[in-house]
Design an enzyme around this catalytic site. Structure first.
Site, PDB file in Angstrom:
ATOM      1  N   ASN A  45       1.073  -1.316  -0.097  1.00 45.98           N
ATOM      2  CA  ASN A  45       0.020   0.096  -0.092  1.00 45.98           C
ATOM      3  C   ASN A  45       0.984   1.232   0.015  1.00 45.98           C
ATOM      4  O   ASN A  45       2.010   1.297   0.707  1.00 45.98           O
ATOM      5  CB  ASN A  45      -1.099   0.034   1.126  1.00 45.98           C
ATOM      6  CG  ASN A  45      -0.384  -0.131   2.500  1.00 45.98           C
ATOM      7  OD1 ASN A  45       0.712  -0.677   2.696  1.00 45.98           O
ATOM      8  ND2 ASN A  45      -1.042   0.478   3.408  1.00 45.98           N
ATOM      9  N   ILE A  46       0.442   2.275  -0.798  1.00 48.15           N
ATOM     10  CA  ILE A  46       1.199   3.611  -0.828  1.00 48.15           C
ATOM     11  C   ILE A  46       0.211   4.705  -0.529  1.00 48.15           C
ATOM     12  O   ILE A  46      -0.662   4.742  -1.445  1.00 48.15           O
ATOM     13  CB  ILE A  46       1.765   3.686  -2.301  1.00 48.15           C
ATOM     14  CG1 ILE A  46       2.682   2.331  -2.632  1.00 48.15           C
ATOM     15  CG2 ILE A  46       2.664   4.829  -2.422  1.00 48.15           C
ATOM     16  CD1 ILE A  46       2.851   2.344  -4.146  1.00 48.15           C
ATOM     17  N   GLU A  47       0.524   5.365   0.757  1.00 43.44           N
ATOM     18  CA  GLU A  47      -0.507   6.351   1.089  1.00 43.44           C
ATOM     19  C   GLU A  47      -0.048   7.808   0.416  1.00 43.44           C
ATOM     20  O   GLU A  47       1.124   7.823  -0.083  1.00 43.44           O
ATOM     21  CB  GLU A  47      -0.643   6.082   2.762  1.00 43.44           C
ATOM     22  CG  GLU A  47      -1.191   4.837   3.062  1.00 43.44           C
ATOM     23  CD  GLU A  47      -1.627   4.681   4.381  1.00 43.44           C
ATOM     24  OE1 GLU A  47      -1.032   5.644   5.095  1.00 43.44           O
ATOM     25  OE2 GLU A  47      -2.314   3.932   4.751  1.00 43.44           O
ATOM     26  N   CYS A  56      -3.950   0.740  -2.655  1.00 46.54           N
ATOM     27  CA  CYS A  56      -3.797  -0.409  -1.727  1.00 46.54           C
ATOM     28  C   CYS A  56      -2.804  -1.382  -2.453  1.00 46.54           C
ATOM     29  O   CYS A  56      -2.480  -1.543  -3.608  1.00 46.54           O
ATOM     30  CB  CYS A  56      -4.941  -1.394  -1.696  1.00 46.54           C
ATOM     31  SG  CYS A  56      -6.519  -0.595  -0.689  1.00 46.54           S
ATOM     32  N   GLU A  58      -2.863  -4.715  -3.029  1.00 46.22           N
ATOM     33  CA  GLU A  58      -3.628  -5.621  -4.197  1.00 46.22           C
ATOM     34  C   GLU A  58      -3.489  -4.912  -5.397  1.00 46.22           C
ATOM     35  O   GLU A  58      -3.091  -5.337  -6.497  1.00 46.22           O
ATOM     36  CB  GLU A  58      -5.013  -5.938  -3.859  1.00 46.22           C
ATOM     37  CG  GLU A  58      -5.052  -6.822  -2.591  1.00 46.22           C
ATOM     38  CD  GLU A  58      -5.430  -5.927  -1.393  1.00 46.22           C
ATOM     39  OE1 GLU A  58      -4.673  -4.781  -0.936  1.00 46.22           O
ATOM     40  OE2 GLU A  58      -6.286  -6.296  -0.464  1.00 46.22           O
ATOM     41  N   CYS A  94     -10.245  -5.102   0.226  1.00 53.97           N
ATOM     42  CA  CYS A  94     -11.231  -4.019   0.193  1.00 53.97           C
ATOM     43  C   CYS A  94     -12.115  -4.048  -0.760  1.00 53.97           C
ATOM     44  O   CYS A  94     -11.720  -4.812  -1.868  1.00 53.97           O
ATOM     45  CB  CYS A  94     -10.480  -2.773   0.470  1.00 53.97           C
ATOM     46  SG  CYS A  94     -10.137  -1.878  -1.178  1.00 53.97           S
ATOM     47  N   CYS A  97     -10.483  -3.161  -4.274  1.00 51.30           N
ATOM     48  CA  CYS A  97      -9.635  -4.033  -4.759  1.00 51.30           C
ATOM     49  C   CYS A  97     -10.330  -5.420  -5.111  1.00 51.30           C
ATOM     50  O   CYS A  97      -9.731  -6.028  -6.388  1.00 51.30           O
ATOM     51  CB  CYS A  97      -8.498  -4.439  -3.864  1.00 51.30           C
ATOM     52  SG  CYS A  97      -7.540  -3.271  -3.380  1.00 51.30           S
TER      53      CYS A  97
HETATM   54  N1  THU Z   1      -5.417  -1.431   2.473  1.00 49.28           N
HETATM   55  C1  THU Z   1      -4.737  -2.255   1.596  1.00 49.28           C
HETATM   56  O1  THU Z   1      -3.706  -2.116   1.126  1.00 49.28           O
HETATM   57  N2  THU Z   1      -5.435  -3.325   1.085  1.00 49.28           N
HETATM   58  C2  THU Z   1      -6.575  -3.701   1.564  1.00 49.28           C
HETATM   59  O2  THU Z   1      -7.390  -4.394   1.123  1.00 49.28           O
HETATM   60  C3  THU Z   1      -7.125  -2.828   2.722  1.00 49.28           C
HETATM   61  C4  THU Z   1      -6.679  -1.560   2.856  1.00 49.28           C
HETATM   62  C5  THU Z   1      -4.582  -0.047   2.762  1.00 49.28           C
HETATM   63  C6  THU Z   1      -5.052   0.953   2.411  1.00 49.28           C
HETATM   64  C7  THU Z   1      -4.481   2.018   3.541  1.00 49.28           C
HETATM   65  O3  THU Z   1      -3.005   2.307   3.330  1.00 49.28           O
HETATM   66  C8  THU Z   1      -4.588   1.035   4.892  1.00 49.28           C
HETATM   67  O4  THU Z   1      -4.437  -0.305   4.260  1.00 49.28           O
HETATM   68  C9  THU Z   1      -5.694   1.288   5.813  1.00 49.28           C
HETATM   69  O5  THU Z   1      -6.822   1.279   5.230  1.00 49.28           O
END
Ligand code: THU
Length: 136
Positions: A45-47, A56, A58, A94, A97
């Site tokens: 994940n890259i915020e 996310c 995935e 999520c 995804c």
């Molecule tokens: N996140 C994912 O990378 N994949 C998921 O399926 C659930 C959520 C990440 C998004 C965000 O950076 C962090 O988890 C919290 O929601």
């Protein structure tokens, strides 16, 4: 056989999780996507400070593969949890995804692998996670 393959995917997802950029949520996720040609694409994940541009793990993996011309997939492992701690519980993909995966896979046969503890995992088909999905 499948068990070995799924464990390899989990290991790769855990490795990818180390690259997670998640200073805002403090929740680090890694994914490893198995293509039908045998390639494995990883993602984290890259915020972002503006929150909504966050990608996310995935989707990072799917977009890496598709951007290299690979669009047929068999399975994905997803590992997530509080940053700086080992994965100790299940992290399911999520909704966004699930829909992105649905674009490229057969939801009846595509498998999502989700560790539930250090040595155990659950599996589900995409159709179980995203029933009656939308496709054009
Ligand atoms: N996140 C994912 O990378 N994949 C998921 O399926 C659930 C959520 C990440 C998004 C965000 O950076 C962090 O988890 C919290 O929601």
């Amino acid at each position: 056989m499948k068990n070995t393959l799924y464990k390899e995917l989990i290991e790769k997802a855990i490795e990818a999780r180390n690259y997670s950029y998640s200073p805002y949520s403090g929740f680090a996720v890694g994914a490893a996507l198995l293509a039908k040609n045998g390639n494995i694409y990883t993602g984290c994940n890259i915020e972002n400070a503006a929150y909504s541009p966050t990608n996310c793990a995935e989707r990072t993996a799917v977009f890496k593969a598709v951007s290299e011309g690979v669009k047929e997939f068999e399975a994905i492992a997803v590992c997530g949890g509080p940053s700086g701690k080992p994965v100790s519980g299940i992290c399911t993909p999520c909704g966004v995804c699930r829909q992105v995966l649905n674009e490229f896979v057969d939801p009846e046969t595509f498998v999502v692998v989700m560790p539930t503890s250090e040595n155990e995992y659950e599996t589900a088909t995409l159709s179980e996670l995203l029933p009656r999905s939308f496709k054009l």
